[in-house]
Design a protein around this motif. Structure first.
Motif, PDB file in Angstrom:
ATOM      1  N   SER A 189       0.842  -1.195   0.000  1.00 12.77           N
ATOM      2  CA  SER A 189       0.000   0.000   0.000  1.00 12.77           C
ATOM      3  C   SER A 189       0.874   1.241   0.000  1.00 12.77           C
ATOM      4  N   VAL A 190       0.261   2.363  -0.331  1.00 12.00           N
ATOM      5  CA  VAL A 190       0.954   3.646  -0.309  1.00 12.00           C
ATOM      6  C   VAL A 190       1.020   4.127   1.136  1.00 12.00           C
ATOM      7  N   ILE A 191       2.237   4.403   1.626  1.00 11.18           N
ATOM      8  CA  ILE A 191       2.387   4.872   3.009  1.00 11.18           C
ATOM      9  C   ILE A 191       2.897   6.304   3.092  1.00 11.18           C
ATOM     10  N   ARG A 192       3.352   6.853   1.960  1.00 15.96           N
ATOM     11  CA  ARG A 192       3.900   8.207   1.963  1.00 15.96           C
ATOM     12  C   ARG A 192       3.853   8.763   0.564  1.00 15.96           C
ATOM     13  N   LYS A 193       3.588  10.060   0.441  1.00 11.29           N
ATOM     14  CA  LYS A 193       3.561  10.734  -0.853  1.00 11.29           C
ATOM     15  C   LYS A 193       4.510  11.924  -0.793  1.00 11.29           C
ATOM     16  N   VAL A 194       5.378  12.040  -1.807  1.00 10.50           N
ATOM     17  CA  VAL A 194       6.350  13.137  -1.813  1.00 10.50           C
ATOM     18  C   VAL A 194       6.358  13.800  -3.182  1.00 10.50           C
ATOM     19  N   GLU A 195       6.099  15.084  -3.193  1.00  9.99           N
ATOM     20  CA  GLU A 195       6.253  15.877  -4.408  1.00  9.99           C
ATOM     21  C   GLU A 195       7.646  16.485  -4.389  1.00  9.99           C
ATOM     22  N   GLY A 196       8.404  16.284  -5.456  1.00 12.22           N
ATOM     23  CA  GLY A 196       9.793  16.729  -5.482  1.00 12.22           C
ATOM     24  C   GLY A 196      10.652  15.879  -4.571  1.00 12.22           C
ATOM     25  N   PRO A 197      10.686  14.560  -4.799  1.00 10.78           N
ATOM     26  CA  PRO A 197      11.466  13.697  -3.904  1.00 10.78           C
ATOM     27  C   PRO A 197      12.970  13.889  -4.073  1.00 10.78           C
ATOM     28  N   SER A 198      13.689  13.656  -2.991  1.00 14.95           N
ATOM     29  CA  SER A 198      15.145  13.570  -3.058  1.00 14.95           C
ATOM     30  C   SER A 198      15.514  12.091  -3.087  1.00 14.95           C
ATOM     31  N   TRP A 199      16.779  11.814  -3.353  1.00 14.41           N
ATOM     32  CA  TRP A 199      17.213  10.421  -3.418  1.00 14.41           C
ATOM     33  C   TRP A 199      18.558  10.257  -2.747  1.00 14.41           C
ATOM     34  N   SER A 200      18.710   9.167  -1.994  1.00 13.85           N
ATOM     35  CA  SER A 200      19.998   8.786  -1.411  1.00 13.85           C
ATOM     36  C   SER A 200      20.196   7.296  -1.653  1.00 13.85           C
ATOM     37  N   PRO A 201      21.415   6.869  -1.955  1.00 13.04           N
ATOM     38  CA  PRO A 201      21.654   5.443  -2.174  1.00 13.04           C
ATOM     39  C   PRO A 201      21.513   4.665  -0.870  1.00 13.04           C
ATOM     40  N   THR A 202      21.095   3.423  -0.968  1.00 11.10           N
ATOM     41  CA  THR A 202      21.082   2.557   0.199  1.00 11.10           C
ATOM     42  C   THR A 202      22.529   2.220   0.564  1.00 11.10           C
ATOM     43  N   PRO A 203      22.770   1.734   1.771  1.00 16.03           N
ATOM     44  CA  PRO A 203      24.148   1.368   2.146  1.00 16.03           C
ATOM     45  C   PRO A 203      24.786   0.370   1.186  1.00 16.03           C
ATOM     46  N   SER A 204      24.018  -0.600   0.708  1.00 16.37           N
ATOM     47  CA  SER A 204      24.600  -1.584  -0.206  1.00 16.37           C
ATOM     48  C   SER A 204      24.948  -0.961  -1.550  1.00 16.37           C
ATOM     49  N   MET A 205      24.130  -0.017  -2.029  1.00 10.40           N
ATOM     50  CA  MET A 205      24.450   0.676  -3.274  1.00 10.40           C
ATOM     51  C   MET A 205      25.746   1.464  -3.118  1.00 10.40           C
ATOM     52  N   LYS A 206      25.875   2.150  -1.975  1.00  9.61           N
ATOM     53  CA  LYS A 206      27.062   2.976  -1.746  1.00  9.61           C
ATOM     54  C   LYS A 206      28.309   2.104  -1.626  1.00  9.61           C
ATOM     55  N   LYS A 207      28.151   0.924  -1.045  1.00  5.66           N
ATOM     56  CA  LYS A 207      29.282   0.010  -0.919  1.00  5.66           C
ATOM     57  C   LYS A 207      29.729  -0.472  -2.289  1.00  5.66           C
ATOM     58  N   ARG A 208      28.760  -0.790  -3.160  1.00 10.07           N
ATOM     59  CA  ARG A 208      29.093  -1.243  -4.510  1.00 10.07           C
ATOM     60  C   ARG A 208      29.666  -0.119  -5.356  1.00 10.07           C
ATOM     61  N   ASN A 209      29.135   1.090  -5.144  1.00 14.85           N
ATOM     62  CA  ASN A 209      29.486   2.220  -6.000  1.00 14.85           C
ATOM     63  C   ASN A 209      29.853   3.429  -5.141  1.00 14.85           C
ATOM     64  N   PRO A 210      31.030   3.426  -4.510  1.00 16.44           N
ATOM     65  CA  PRO A 210      31.395   4.520  -3.598  1.00 16.44           C
ATOM     66  C   PRO A 210      31.512   5.870  -4.283  1.00 16.44           C
ATOM     67  N   GLU A 211      31.628   5.877  -5.609  1.00 19.84           N
ATOM     68  CA  GLU A 211      31.731   7.154  -6.323  1.00 19.84           C
ATOM     69  C   GLU A 211      30.384   7.855  -6.471  1.00 19.84           C
ATOM     70  N   TRP A 212      29.299   7.167  -6.178  1.00 21.36           N
ATOM     71  CA  TRP A 212      27.978   7.781  -6.300  1.00 21.36           C
ATOM     72  C   TRP A 212      27.771   8.830  -5.211  1.00 21.36           C
ATOM     73  N   PRO A 213      26.950   9.831  -5.476  1.00 19.13           N
ATOM     74  CA  PRO A 213      26.712  10.877  -4.458  1.00 19.13           C
ATOM     75  C   PRO A 213      25.937  10.314  -3.276  1.00 19.13           C
TER      76      PRO A 213
END
Length: 205
Positions: free
Chosen positions: A115-139
């Protein structure tokens, strides 16, 4: 409709690096971790899929009854095979059908009820810890705006890291191009955003 890939030199580097990493066997391996299956918005679209015979009849209006016992709070059905999202309003007076992007592989595809638990207009994004571990060059963080991989609006689901969201990269729609999330054209997610509410039912099949 403008396409807005990352526009600064560093962000272009992420996209170029992501394209190289896409072919890496390590990234192709599936895991049991929900975090590993999370949407990877910096990954560019894959190479064009080989020609297939499309079942045009699958992209057609559907009835909500085979999928939901009621339409309380509205209902969203995502068909990952036909790459279509269906929406019914609570009183069933509104029905919409939108083309969507779907996960890259079967292993990344989650099905079931949420189900939908949150709605965001103009969302920001951050990598998950596993994404950052795989790709440390990502913001560590990308603020709202034309460079943001979640587009103009996002509907957060009760499944951690899963969303229905827009995209500034219109090449992704109708294709296998995410690590789990469902993407829509920005104008379509804007319309869906205005119709849904916290508690809207969601079913992925």
């Amino acid at each position: 409709m403008s396409k807005s890939p990352f526009q600064t030199p560093n962000r272009r580097g992420f996209l170029i690096g992501g394209a190289a990493l896409l072919s890496s066997p390590a990234l192709a391996q599936s895991t049991d971790s929900t975090e590993e299956q999370a949407y990877d918005p910096l990954r560019p679209p894959p190479e064009p899929e080989p020609p297939v015979r499309r079942n045009i009849s699958s992209f057609k209006a559907q009835s909500w009854q085979p999928y939901f016992s009621n339409t309380r709070n509205g209902a969203i059905l995502v068909d990952t095979q036909s790459r279509v999202l269906h929406y019914w309003s609570e009183d069933q007076s509104v029905y919409r059908l939108f083309p969507s992007s779907v996960p890259l592989t079967e292993d990344m595809t989650r099905r079931g009820r949420t189900s939908v638990i949150r709605k965001v207009e103009g969302p920001s994004w951050s990598p998950t810890p596993s994404m950052k571990k795989r790709n440390p060059e990502w913001p560590d963080h990308i603020p709202p705006g034309p460079d943001n991989p979640l587009g103009s609006h996002a509907l957060y689901l009760s499944w951690k890291y899963y969303r229905i969201h827009g995209t500034h990269d219109t090449r992704k729609i109708g294709r296998k191009s995410s690590n789990g999330c469902i993407g829509l054209y920005n104008e379509h997610i804007s319309e869906l955003f205005s119709m849904t509410k916290i508690g809207t039912q969601v079913l992925l099949i």
